[in-house]
Design a protein around this motif. Structure first.
Motif, short mmCIF file in Angstrom:
data_model
loop_
_atom_site.label_atom_id
_atom_site.label_comp_id
_atom_site.label_asym_id
_atom_site.label_seq_id
_atom_site.Cartn_x
_atom_site.Cartn_y
_atom_site.Cartn_z
N ARG A 39 0.84 -1.21 0.00
CA ARG A 39 0.00 0.00 0.00
C ARG A 39 0.87 1.25 0.00
N GLU A 40 0.49 2.27 -0.77
CA GLU A 40 1.25 3.51 -0.80
C GLU A 40 1.01 4.36 0.44
N ASP A 41 -0.10 4.12 1.14
CA ASP A 41 -0.43 4.97 2.29
C ASP A 41 -0.01 4.35 3.62
N HIS A 42 0.84 3.30 3.58
CA HIS A 42 1.23 2.67 4.86
C HIS A 42 2.13 3.62 5.65
N LEU A 43 2.03 3.52 6.98
CA LEU A 43 2.79 4.39 7.87
C LEU A 43 3.97 3.67 8.53
N GLU B 86 0.95 3.69 14.30
CA GLU B 86 1.24 3.49 12.89
C GLU B 86 1.05 2.02 12.48
N HIS C 32 -2.74 1.29 12.57
CA HIS C 32 -3.31 1.95 11.39
C HIS C 32 -3.17 1.08 10.15
N ASP C 33 -1.97 0.57 9.92
CA ASP C 33 -1.72 -0.21 8.71
C ASP C 33 -2.45 -1.55 8.74
N GLU D 19 -11.75 4.52 6.17
CA GLU D 19 -11.72 5.69 7.05
C GLU D 19 -12.58 5.45 8.29
N LYS E 59 -10.68 3.07 10.57
CA LYS E 59 -9.56 3.77 11.22
C LYS E 59 -10.08 4.65 12.36
#
Length: 286
Positions: free
Chosen positions: A8-12, A33, A36-37, A53, A56
């Protein structure tokens, strides 16, 4: 799971296999983090997929509660701003209960003068800083009781009709101009339908025994100006823009006995301004 997160590009976190294993097993409290992922990756694997969303937002207060206790389970201020109080499913949320309890409106009748439109004296951040200082120096109970006392109407500089900090030196003039503008608009509406209205109103004004002495003296003085009266007598909706402002005021005084009181800003003009005509609607035609 680690592979899904990494794709995923939005992983923290870029969580490793071991990080995911310890988080899922509960052997230690993971960083946000990591949670979240994991939440976003699992949301996409559900059948049907869940809203990422929403999931989360559901897990964040649960994660905070681990370290902060019950208070951590409530939304932060920014989360309230971004996502609201909740309750879209018809159920009360902890934030909704909290919001009802701390809203001064629920506890007292707020003084109506404090709802007047005004230019704030200080920025919001400065107000908050002042409240924090008061709480630090005098205690939270004292600060909150003082706040409620102020909202009841006993505030510094309180004055009937002109609350401290809300005084606008141009406000009365602005309201007077708005009332005059609305009155003229209504005058033109009636003149277009009742051609005899002006003559009937002049007669009614002269016959008004209850008219204020100063107002009568001003009327007689204005009527002695023959050029002004010639303008007044030719006033129609078609000639309105051709005559002077003094003629507009004369016609206003002839037709309208009183306008007001002024209602709150934001209301339609018809609700803000109440007109008492010298000749009630339609009677000039009889």
């Amino acid at each position: 799971m680690s592979t899904l997160i990494g794709s995923r590009e939005d992983h923290l976190s870029g969580a490793s296999h071991e990080t995911v294993r310890s988080a899922v097993n509960g052997s230690r409290v993971p960083r946000w983090e990591t949670v979240h992922d994991i939440v976003l990756a699992l949301a996409g694997q559900c059948s049907p997929p869940r809203d990422e969303e929403a999931e989360k937002a559901r897990f964040l207060p649960l994660w905070r509660a681990i370290g902060e206790g019950e208070s951590g389970a409530l939304k932060s201020f920014q989360e309230l701003v971004n996502g609201g109080w909740g309750g879209e499913d018809g159920k009360w949320t902890p934030e909704m209960v909290m919001g009802m309890l701390i809203n001064p409106f629920s506890a007292i009748e707020i003084h109506p003068s404090l709802a007047a439109p005004h230019e704030p004296l200080i920025p919001e951040d400065q107000w908050i800083h002042g409240m924090v200082r008061l709480i630090e120096e005098q205690g939270a109970e004292h600060a909150l009781r003082v706040l409620l006392h102020l909202l009841k109407g006993d505030y510094v500089g309180a004055e009937e009709g002109a609350p401290y900090g809300y005084r606008n030196p141009d406000r009365e003039a602005m309201e007077g101009h708005a009332a005059f503008r609305y009155g003229c608009q209504e005058i033109l509406r009636r003149l277009s339908r009742e051609p005899n209205l002006l003559a009937a109103s002049i007669q009614a004004m002269h016959a008004d025994d209850a008219m204020d002495r100063d107002d009568r003296a001003e009327m007689l003085e204005n009527e002695s100006d023959l050029s002004l009266m010639r303008e007044v007598m030719i006033v129609t909706p078609d000639t309105w823009d051709e005559v002077s402002e003094e003629a507009h005021h004369m016609v206003f005084g002839y037709l309208i006995k009183k306008i007001g009181p002024v209602g709150p800003l934001g209301l339609p003009d018809a609700e803000r301004f109440s007109i008492i005509w010298r000749i009630p609607e339609g009677l000039s035609r009889k």
